[in-house]
Design an enzyme around this catalytic site. Structure first.
Site, short mmCIF file in Angstrom:
data_model
loop_
_atom_site.label_atom_id
_atom_site.label_comp_id
_atom_site.label_asym_id
_atom_site.label_seq_id
_atom_site.Cartn_x
_atom_site.Cartn_y
_atom_site.Cartn_z
N CYS A 115 -2.67 8.34 6.41
CA CYS A 115 -3.25 7.06 6.83
C CYS A 115 -2.22 6.21 7.56
O CYS A 115 -1.01 6.41 7.44
CB CYS A 115 -3.76 6.28 5.62
SG CYS A 115 -5.24 6.95 4.85
N HIS A 151 -5.55 -0.32 5.91
CA HIS A 151 -5.11 1.03 5.51
C HIS A 151 -6.26 1.96 5.89
O HIS A 151 -7.30 1.94 5.25
CB HIS A 151 -4.86 1.04 4.00
CG HIS A 151 -4.39 2.36 3.46
ND1 HIS A 151 -3.64 2.45 2.32
CD2 HIS A 151 -4.59 3.63 3.87
CE1 HIS A 151 -3.39 3.73 2.05
NE2 HIS A 151 -3.96 4.47 2.99
N THR A 159 0.84 -1.20 0.00
CA THR A 159 0.00 0.00 0.00
C THR A 159 0.87 1.24 0.00
O THR A 159 2.07 1.19 0.28
CB THR A 159 -0.98 0.01 1.19
OG1 THR A 159 -2.05 0.91 0.93
CG2 THR A 159 -0.28 0.39 2.49
#
Length: 203
Positions: A35, A52, A30
Site C-alpha cells: 500500500c 492508506h 499507519t
C-alpha cells in the site's frame, strides 16, 4: 481507526483503505506494505491528513499511465476522499504539499506471473502521476523495496518518522491485511466485469 495517546498528543492509527484528517496537533500512524500512504498538509490552515490505499486490477498494461487505468480508480477515490475532506475543513488545494511512502513489493506470493502483478510498483507510479497531474508539490518520499514501513505523520511541523520492518515482520504484520484488501477489490472488479529495517528515518 484506533485512537491512542503519545506524549500528550492524540495518535490516530489508520488501516488499509482508511484515511484521517486533523486540524492542529496530533499524529497519524499507519503500517504499510504494498500500500501507499499520502501525507498531505496545508501549513497556513494547520490541516493535515493521511490515507492508506492499494490499487488492484486483474490486468495492467505497463505502457498505460496508471492514473487512467482501471486500477487507478481505487487510488483516485482514496485521494479524492482525503483532499475533499481537507478542503471541507478549510484547507486550500493550491497550498497542499505532499510526502509519500510505501509501495513495497510484498504481495508477489499471491500471483504466478510476477512481471504482471508488481503491485507496489503500480501504487508508486499512480501516486507520482496523481501529484503531478494535480500540481501538488512532492516534498519527500520513500517508496519501493521489499520491506514494510511504519510511518508517523506529526502535525506540529508536518514531519514524518519512518521505521522499516524486515521481511519476516512484514509478512506477519502487513501481508494478511493487504491480501484481504486486494482480494476484496479484485472481487469488486470481477463483479463489475460480469455486470458489464529498525532505523527511524526523519522526513
Amino acid at each position: 481507526m484506533r485512537i491512542s495517546t503519545y506524549r500528550g498528543l492524540q495518535r490516530f492509527h489508520i488501516d488499509p483503505g482508511e484515511y484521517h484528517v486533523v486540524r492542529g496537533s496530533g499524529i497519524i500512524t499507519t503500517l504499510l506494505g504494498s500500500c501507499v500512504a499520502a501525507c498531505l498538509w496545508d501549513e497556513k490552515t494547520s490541516i493535515f491528513g493521511m490515507n492508506h490505499f492499494l490499487l488492484a486490477n486483474h490486468r495492467y498494461a505497463k505502457k498505460m499511465p496508471v492514473i487512467v487505468s482501471e486500477a487507478g480508480r481505487y487510488g483516485i477515490h482514496a485521494m479524492e476522499l482525503l483532499i475533499n475532506n481537507m478542503l471541507k475543513m478549510g484547507a486550500h488545494k493550491s497550498a497542499l504539499q505532499a510526502k509519500i511512502f510505501g509501495g513495497a513489493n510484498v504481495l508477489y506470493s499471491l500471483f504466478q506471473d510476477r512481471s504482471m502483478y508488481a503491485i507496489g510498483d503500480i501504487n508508486n507510479r499512480f501516486i507520482m502521476e496523481f501529484l503531478k497531474k494535480e500540481k501538488i508539490p512532492l516534498i519527500a518520499s520513500d517508496l519501493g523495496g521489499n520491506y514494510g514501513r511504519v510511518i508517523n505523520f506529526v502535525g506540529s511541523d508536518y514531519s514524518v518518522y519512518l521505521k522499516r520492518i524486515n521481511k519476516k515482520e512484514s509478512e506477519h504484520k502487513v501481508v494478511v491485511a493487504e491480501k484481504q484488501l486486494l482480494t476484496d477489490q479484485l472481487k469488486e472488479h470481477s463483479a463489475q466485469i460480469d455486470k458489464g529495517s529498525d532505523q527511524i528515518t526523519y522526513w
